[in-house]
Design a protein around this motif. Structure first.
Motif, mmCIF file in Angstrom:
data_model
loop_
_atom_site.group_PDB
_atom_site.id
_atom_site.type_symbol
_atom_site.label_atom_id
_atom_site.label_comp_id
_atom_site.label_asym_id
_atom_site.label_seq_id
_atom_site.Cartn_x
_atom_site.Cartn_y
_atom_site.Cartn_z
ATOM 1 N N VAL A 260 0.842 -1.205 0.000
ATOM 2 C CA VAL A 260 0.000 0.000 0.000
ATOM 3 C C VAL A 260 0.871 1.246 0.000
ATOM 4 N N ALA A 261 1.908 1.257 0.853
ATOM 5 C CA ALA A 261 2.798 2.423 0.926
ATOM 6 C C ALA A 261 3.481 2.686 -0.404
ATOM 7 N N ALA A 262 3.948 1.627 -1.066
ATOM 8 C CA ALA A 262 4.625 1.795 -2.352
ATOM 9 C C ALA A 262 3.678 2.355 -3.407
ATOM 10 N N LEU A 263 2.448 1.847 -3.438
ATOM 11 C CA LEU A 263 1.478 2.322 -4.432
ATOM 12 C C LEU A 263 1.030 3.747 -4.141
ATOM 13 N N LEU A 264 0.887 4.087 -2.864
ATOM 14 C CA LEU A 264 0.548 5.465 -2.522
ATOM 15 C C LEU A 264 1.679 6.413 -2.919
ATOM 16 N N GLU A 265 2.902 6.002 -2.668
ATOM 17 C CA GLU A 265 4.056 6.833 -3.013
ATOM 18 C C GLU A 265 4.124 7.059 -4.519
ATOM 19 N N GLU A 266 3.840 6.022 -5.287
ATOM 20 C CA GLU A 266 4.001 6.098 -6.739
ATOM 21 C C GLU A 266 2.808 6.728 -7.458
ATOM 22 N N GLY A 267 1.594 6.402 -7.004
ATOM 23 C CA GLY A 267 0.434 6.814 -7.772
ATOM 24 C C GLY A 267 -0.539 7.740 -7.083
ATOM 25 N N GLY A 268 -0.405 7.891 -5.773
ATOM 26 C CA GLY A 268 -1.314 8.770 -5.061
ATOM 27 C C GLY A 268 -2.521 8.035 -4.508
ATOM 28 N N LEU A 269 -3.280 8.733 -3.713
ATOM 29 C CA LEU A 269 -4.424 8.154 -3.017
ATOM 30 C C LEU A 269 -5.528 7.706 -3.964
#
Length: 244
Positions: free
Chosen positions: A53-62
């Motif tokens: 989840v952290a990686a996807l939030l960092e890369e693509g946003g909420l």
């Protein structure tokens, strides 16, 4: 206590080794997972999902977060996600809350007797580095605060608590301070808001071209000088000279 209240998770407490200083949150979660080898499988699985989840939030946003992507990134079945969170929003709140708690837990600790200005510099250098290293998560904090009133309230309360600590340190450094309490808090909050605004425009949605060539320490030192001027109405002491 609110379900959104950011606090160190069980895994965070288990992995805590009293470290302080800048960090990349995804790496922090990876370190927790490595230390959790002897923990129950549920703990390790949750950490794997948090890392995804952290990686996807960092890369693509909420707004681009998808449950299927979280499960795939963690190498787990789609249904495993729902054992820990009912939906993507709950996962984002949990992970971002833990990120906020980690930012607080990793703040540098000054040696007893350290003057106020070096403490301000150390705190700002830490925050600049953490902000830049986790700019995508910082963007998500703003996005979540815009849609979740409770999460926004938590951020406001955290800033107010930080402002109160700044005021207490300011009062110790200047016992003759002649300002009403509300103005002291207002100035401290102005310092905090200034840092947030500059770093947002510098690292999240770059708009400050004149600062683009400045290194992290230069940015932090510039902000620290501005803090000191706002609080004391004068330039900070030169290095090697004792002052509050």
């Amino acid at each position: 206590m609110s379900e959104f209240q950011p606090k160190p998770s069980l895994e965070a407490r288990a992995a805590d080794d009293s470290r302080h200083g800048p960090f990349v949150y995804r790496d922090e979660l990876g370190a927790r997972l490595a230390l959790a080898a002897d923990e129950p499988k549920t703990v390790r699985t949750r950490l794997r999902l948090m890392g995804a989840v952290a990686a996807l939030l960092e890369e693509g946003g909420l707004h681009d977060l998808r449950v299927a992507d979280c499960a795939a990134r963690a190498g787990l079945a789609h249904g495993t996600f729902y054992r820990y969170w009912p939906d993507r929003s709950a996962a984002a709140r949990d992970v971002l809350g833990d990120f906020m708690a980690t930012v607080r837990a990793r703040r540098p600790v000054s040696a007893p007797g350290t003057a106020l200005y070096p403490r301000i510099v150390a705190a700002n250098r830490y925050y600049v580095r953490v902000y830049r290293a986790n700019a995508g998560l910082m963007r998500c904090l703003m996005q979540l605060g815009n849609v979740e009133a409770e999460f926004a309230r938590i951020g406001q309360e955290a800033n107010l608590a930080l402002a109160a600590r700044v005021v207490r340190a300011w009062e110790r450094a200047d016992p003759a301070l002649d300002l009403p309490p509300h103005e002291r808090i207002a100035r401290a909050l102005a310092c905090i808001a200034m840092v947030e605004g500059v770093l947002r425009d510098l690292y999240v949605r770059p708009a400050l071209a004149p600062l683009a060539s400045m290194g992290e320490d230069e940015v932090a030192d510039m902000l620290s000088t501005a803090w000191f001027r706002i609080l004391f109405g004068r330039d900070p002491p030169r290095r090697g000279r004792k002052a509050g």
